[in-house]
Design a protein around this motif. Structure first.
Motif, PDB file in Angstrom:
ATOM      1  N   LEU A 182       0.853  -1.191   0.000  1.00  0.00           N
ATOM      2  CA  LEU A 182       0.000   0.000   0.000  1.00  0.00           C
ATOM      3  C   LEU A 182       0.891   1.244   0.000  1.00  0.00           C
ATOM      4  N   ASN A 183       0.578   2.162  -0.921  1.00  0.00           N
ATOM      5  CA  ASN A 183       1.338   3.412  -1.020  1.00  0.00           C
ATOM      6  C   ASN A 183       0.357   4.594  -1.042  1.00  0.00           C
ATOM      7  N   VAL A 184       0.631   5.622  -0.187  1.00  0.00           N
ATOM      8  CA  VAL A 184      -0.218   6.820  -0.121  1.00  0.00           C
ATOM      9  C   VAL A 184       0.660   8.067  -0.016  1.00  0.00           C
ATOM     10  N   HIS A 185       0.029   9.207  -0.239  1.00  0.00           N
ATOM     11  CA  HIS A 185       0.711  10.495  -0.084  1.00  0.00           C
ATOM     12  C   HIS A 185       0.017  11.256   1.047  1.00  0.00           C
ATOM     13  N   SER A 186       0.792  11.671   2.033  1.00  0.00           N
ATOM     14  CA  SER A 186       0.211  12.367   3.195  1.00  0.00           C
ATOM     15  C   SER A 186      -0.200  13.804   2.825  1.00  0.00           C
TER      16      SER A 186
END
Length: 266
Positions: A182-186
């Motif tokens: 899982l990859n996200v941008h804060s």
């Protein structure tokens, strides 16, 4: 007439001599011939030639008095002239009993290589033992109170449809080991708090504290799933605001997974 009579007398004398010579040599029988046994038991005489006068044995008066017995002559029949024609072939006889098995022979030489055989019929189709997906989200999201599912709107890889885009969860087609990332941008000055969920339980957490700079965050995990198990992502809001960033141009949020090793029983 004197000489003619004399010549006739000599000729007659010669004729009579020829006729009487066998009798003089062989002897004239004076009585009935005896049996073989009697002759065999009597004295024997060795044959000799008439002209062999120097080596004559003394005369045996007893032997000379015996009559001469002619040897038995057996008739000879040529059988070949009595052979008949070849007869017809006889009927086949009953087969004999089976004999005992003989010893095993030695191994023979290796023969030449045979011709290539025809291809066999195709086998049953193999069961597909592969599963993979990769999805993304192009829209930013602010969490509400409590838990909130993270929905995805972009599909990168989903060949067998194992990821349900509407429900935004992955359903395992068969049991085995799976890998997920899982990859996200804060978001600036906002908390980032997400769970990778196995069925209804949180497996791992992705967390970032509020900061004046937004950064990329990632989390990965390997899970042992049974067939039909679900894996999905959710946001969790506590006392602080929880948000993740993305836009319509670039994709900042991705969720991927694939099967590493299926169970042997599946």
């Amino acid at each position: 007439m004197g000489p003619q009579v004399t010549m006739m007398s000599v000729a007659l004398g010669l004729r009579w001599g020829v006729l009487l010579l066998p009798l003089l040599v062989l002897g004239v029988p004076t009585q009935e011939p005896r049996s073989r046994e009697a002759v065999a038991s009597g004295p024997t005489r060795r044959c000799r030639q008439c002209c062999d006068s120097e080596h004559l044995e003394p005369a045996n008066t007893a032997a000379t008095s015996l009559p001469y017995v002619l040897p038995e002559v057996r008739p000879y029949i040529n059988i070949t002239i009595l052979k008949g024609d070849k007869g017809d072939r006889g009927l086949l006889g009953a087969p004999g009993k089976l004999g005992r098995e003989g010893p095993r022979g030695e191994r023979g030489l290796q023969g030449s290589k045979g011709a290539k055989g025809q291809a066999g019929s195709p086998g049953a189709p193999c069961r597909r033992r592969f599963s993979a997906f990769s999805v993304g989200r192009k829209t930013a999201l602010h969490s509400s109170e409590g838990f909130q599912p993270l929905l995805f709107d972009t599909v990168f890889v989903n060949p067998d449809g194992h990821f349900d885009l509407k429900a935004s969860h992955f359903a395992a087609p068969l049991g085995g080991l799976y890998f997920f990332s899982l990859n996200v941008h804060s978001w600036n000055f906002k908390e980032t708090y997400l769970h990778v969920v196995h069925n209804e339980a949180a497996a791992v957490i992705l967390y970032a504290q509020p900061s004046d700079r937004s950064i990329m965050q990632s989390q990965s995990v390997m899970l042992a799933l049974a067939a039909g198990d679900r894996v999905w992502v959710r946001l969790f809001k506590r006392e602080r605001e929880n948000a993740i960033y993305s836009d319509d141009v670039d994709t900042y949020i991705t969720f991927s997974g694939h099967l590493i090793k299926p169970d042997d029983d599946d």
